[in-house]
Design a protein around this motif. Sequence first.
Motif, PDB file in Angstrom:
ATOM      1  N   ASP A  37     -40.396 -58.632  14.082  1.00  0.00           N
ATOM      2  CA  ASP A  37     -40.707 -59.935  13.688  1.00  0.00           C
ATOM      3  C   ASP A  37     -40.705 -59.803  12.277  1.00  0.00           C
ATOM      4  O   ASP A  37     -39.731 -59.942  11.775  1.00  0.00           O
ATOM      5  CB  ASP A  37     -42.335 -59.950  14.105  1.00  0.00           C
ATOM      6  CG  ASP A  37     -42.755 -61.572  14.484  1.00  0.00           C
ATOM      7  OD1 ASP A  37     -41.903 -62.262  13.532  1.00  0.00           O
ATOM      8  OD2 ASP A  37     -43.579 -61.909  15.068  1.00  0.00           O
ATOM      9  N   ARG A 171     -36.553 -58.979  12.303  1.00  0.00           N
ATOM     10  CA  ARG A 171     -36.217 -59.402  13.375  1.00  0.00           C
ATOM     11  C   ARG A 171     -35.111 -58.781  14.133  1.00  0.00           C
ATOM     12  O   ARG A 171     -34.437 -59.269  14.884  1.00  0.00           O
ATOM     13  CB  ARG A 171     -35.519 -60.898  13.152  1.00  0.00           C
ATOM     14  CG  ARG A 171     -36.776 -61.892  12.503  1.00  0.00           C
ATOM     15  CD  ARG A 171     -37.788 -62.361  13.515  1.00  0.00           C
ATOM     16  NE  ARG A 171     -38.868 -63.355  13.110  1.00  0.00           N
ATOM     17  CZ  ARG A 171     -38.714 -64.655  13.139  1.00  0.00           C
ATOM     18  NH1 ARG A 171     -37.824 -65.070  13.557  1.00  0.00           N
ATOM     19  NH2 ARG A 171     -39.824 -65.323  12.492  1.00  0.00           N
ATOM     20  N   LEU A 198     -41.067 -65.405  20.401  1.00  0.00           N
ATOM     21  CA  LEU A 198     -40.024 -64.388  19.710  1.00  0.00           C
ATOM     22  C   LEU A 198     -39.231 -63.718  20.825  1.00  0.00           C
ATOM     23  O   LEU A 198     -39.932 -62.969  21.704  1.00  0.00           O
ATOM     24  CB  LEU A 198     -40.589 -63.326  18.732  1.00  0.00           C
ATOM     25  CG  LEU A 198     -39.674 -62.752  17.840  1.00  0.00           C
ATOM     26  CD1 LEU A 198     -38.988 -63.599  16.979  1.00  0.00           C
ATOM     27  CD2 LEU A 198     -40.075 -61.421  17.190  1.00  0.00           C
ATOM     28  N   ARG A 301     -47.764 -62.333  19.326  1.00  0.00           N
ATOM     29  CA  ARG A 301     -47.222 -62.154  18.098  1.00  0.00           C
ATOM     30  C   ARG A 301     -48.276 -61.721  17.385  1.00  0.00           C
ATOM     31  O   ARG A 301     -49.262 -60.705  17.329  1.00  0.00           O
ATOM     32  CB  ARG A 301     -46.294 -63.085  17.695  1.00  0.00           C
ATOM     33  CG  ARG A 301     -45.138 -63.218  18.555  1.00  0.00           C
ATOM     34  CD  ARG A 301     -44.287 -64.604  17.983  1.00  0.00           C
ATOM     35  NE  ARG A 301     -43.679 -64.395  16.942  1.00  0.00           N
ATOM     36  CZ  ARG A 301     -43.109 -65.306  16.125  1.00  0.00           C
ATOM     37  NH1 ARG A 301     -42.723 -66.950  16.632  1.00  0.00           N
ATOM     38  NH2 ARG A 301     -42.244 -65.059  14.907  1.00  0.00           N
TER      39      ARG A 301
END
Length: 830
Positions: A37, A171, A198, A301
């Motif tokens: 992330d 990412r 995500l 997240r």
Amino acid sequence: MKTQVKALVVGGGAVGTSIAYHLARAGWDDVMLLERDELTSGSTWHAAGLLPYFNMSFATTHIHDYSIKFYKTLEEETGLNAGFAVVGNLRMAQTDARMDEYMLYASTAETCGVPYTFMTPDEIKAKWPLIKTDDLKGALYHDTDGYINPADVTMAMAKGARQRGVMIERRWQADAFHWNGEAWEVTVTKMVEKGGNLVPSDEQVVITAEHVVTASGNHAQRTAQMLGIKMPAIPVEHTFIVMDQDPELVKWRAEGNPEHPVVRDADNESYAREERGGWILGIYEHGAPARFEYGVPDSFRADLFPLDLDRIADQYMAMAERVPSCADSGLKDDFNGPICYTPDGNPLVGPAPGLRNMWLAEGFSFGITAAGGTGYYLAQMMVDGEAEIDMASLDPKRYGDWMTTEYAARKNEEAYEHVYILHHPDEERPACRPLRTSPAYDRQAARGAQFGHVNGWERPNYFAPMGFDDHASRSFRRGAWWEHVVEEAKAIREGVGLIDATAFTKHLVKGPGATEFLSWFTCNKLPSVGRINLTYALTINGTTRTEYTIVRLAQDEYYLVSAGAWTAYDSDFLRKAIADKAPEFGYIECHDVTTQWGVFAIAGPKSRDVLKEIIKDADPETVLSNKRFPWLTMRNIELGMVPVRAIRVAYTGELGWELHHPIEMQNHLFDLLEKAGEKHGMKLVGARAQNWLRQEKSYRAFGNELGRDATPLEADLPRFVDLSKEFHGKEAMQAHGIRSKCVTILIDGPEDADPWGREVLYHGDTRVGRLTSGGYSVAFGRSIGMGYVKPEIAVVGTKLKIKMFDQLWDAEIVEDSPYDPKNATIRVDG
């Protein structure tokens, strides 16, 4: 994106960025860090950022010390302010027992050079008048730590890493790990935003890395599943709340007064620090649940859980009593997020079990405090082969394959709620017990056994009258258990005692290459068939990796016995070494037979008399004599209907035998021994008495005197090192010289206490070493300890001082094996 690197770090929190930074600083110029992330998006973002020195572990104290010092240098190097507020840390005590805990910790901290002071309630009140002190006994104060902004320190380490050439890729999620025989092939997937979540895209890349480090935080269970290993790192909910402004605090600061230290109200299970005119209150309460036992949902997240005010109500009210001026401050914000834990509260740092060049940095409950030091010492392990401190207490392999998800989750919940419960050195936490039990467990429990927990095994610590409350007897001084342990120690010195040592780790190593391999693997000469030797396997740096008692069963067949707490740790090291050397030495088999063999140790002047009662032999009167069964030999004997591999050795230093037997026959053997021992006054004995007795003989213990920060020569064991042969770690061992030396010490300490083996040692006004073991000597009627001091003062008769309960007490270095130095009792004939 680069697809071939020296080292790949998976995880972009404080721990991962520190590891990447320190690998680059250590000289590796091809390091990449992946974050699924954004940097800090795991537990780092909602951490309170406290930097407490306090920890009962020698290794972890060094890690915290490095972090605190390192973070203060980051702004100069990177230009980024890490937000370190060096306000100090005030740890308060409402009871004498809590003060005893602080004094034991303080002596340990002193061995690491960590500064501290003790404060009285009046001194606290004079310096910080908002704090209510009339119920306090005192406090421990560190003025060099405080708190830091977790995001800022992570970004500063990330910038420092980039400046040193580290590639940081955001990412990207690691989705598969494959070892191709030479390197890791890591399949990574590009992550994209979709509906606020995500999610993986169709873009994948394979990165080849010589080394991989996982610092995946709350995602540790997913990492473990991909690697095919077990890892007891599971998050637990942790709550802290932000309170509205406290008018009196605002006034205090407006008058030019300094910021309060981090205020730790341990007996009320909470901490507090200033936050913009109000307070942050953090809580370690009962009932906080484990989360994500089988993995973090894709939808989770930088999220939090709902606040459970009922769960923290007591601590919330206690804060209003501790700082009365905040009683009317409302609740401004709350953070209830996942923080990873392990069953003992210490992180998992080191090589992954069974895997090559795979390193774990998982399970950090105090990740911000530990991140800097973890990066530093793990980089040493990866680059140099070992760290400068012994990292075994944090090794991931301290938990074996017996560990399950359910065990880890429940023990992690227990570890969380024990953060502020008194850390007695003799504490035994109850969750998930009993789990691993020897067959004689019920028989011993019926006779008053008070059990300890070692590598999942239940092992008697001592025996007491039925109804005895072990929990109530725990103390930093001589608890109610002490008198029972004294009687057990005397029984072995004067009569006979029986100890359950089933938890010993046991391996069978055999095959055409076994002899050459073990000669290379260990530093002592190998025994002849039917005999035993004590020996050590060394690290690549020449320090002590494992202690073995080696029994030679046949020309190329060996039975290796090592410490019960370290089964997976020893097994992994042994198997990897065999895999490396088998092509050179020939075929070798290695079997972990720990659970196949039970062990009773019988010891004392009357131990031979007990065995004569039940041994089956044509001449039972002489079968146990020195002529037929000498010291340091093994014989296959029969006790009743039980075939026994008897080893004439005793960790207590008395005449005795270890009786290794088929575990399924243990109850029959126990009954035989108990009945035979009745007329000889045999007493059941636990691990604490054995620990005292082995110190009277100066027998070093792995994990105490023996470890990866000292060589066998520094442990003063040259008689177990055969310098005429080549063995693993020999050159490095010799290159170290003698940096410190292990000694035995008799102590004139407090009348109501003995050392625990964590205390600092002084020679005059100079700090010269530390204890690694401690206890009481029934032979000398004094406290006893073992430890390391500077080599120039490691001389018999040297007068020292030992720090106990914030006072210095007299101590003296004595000869090795002060009890029976010529081993006459061990060799006595009969």
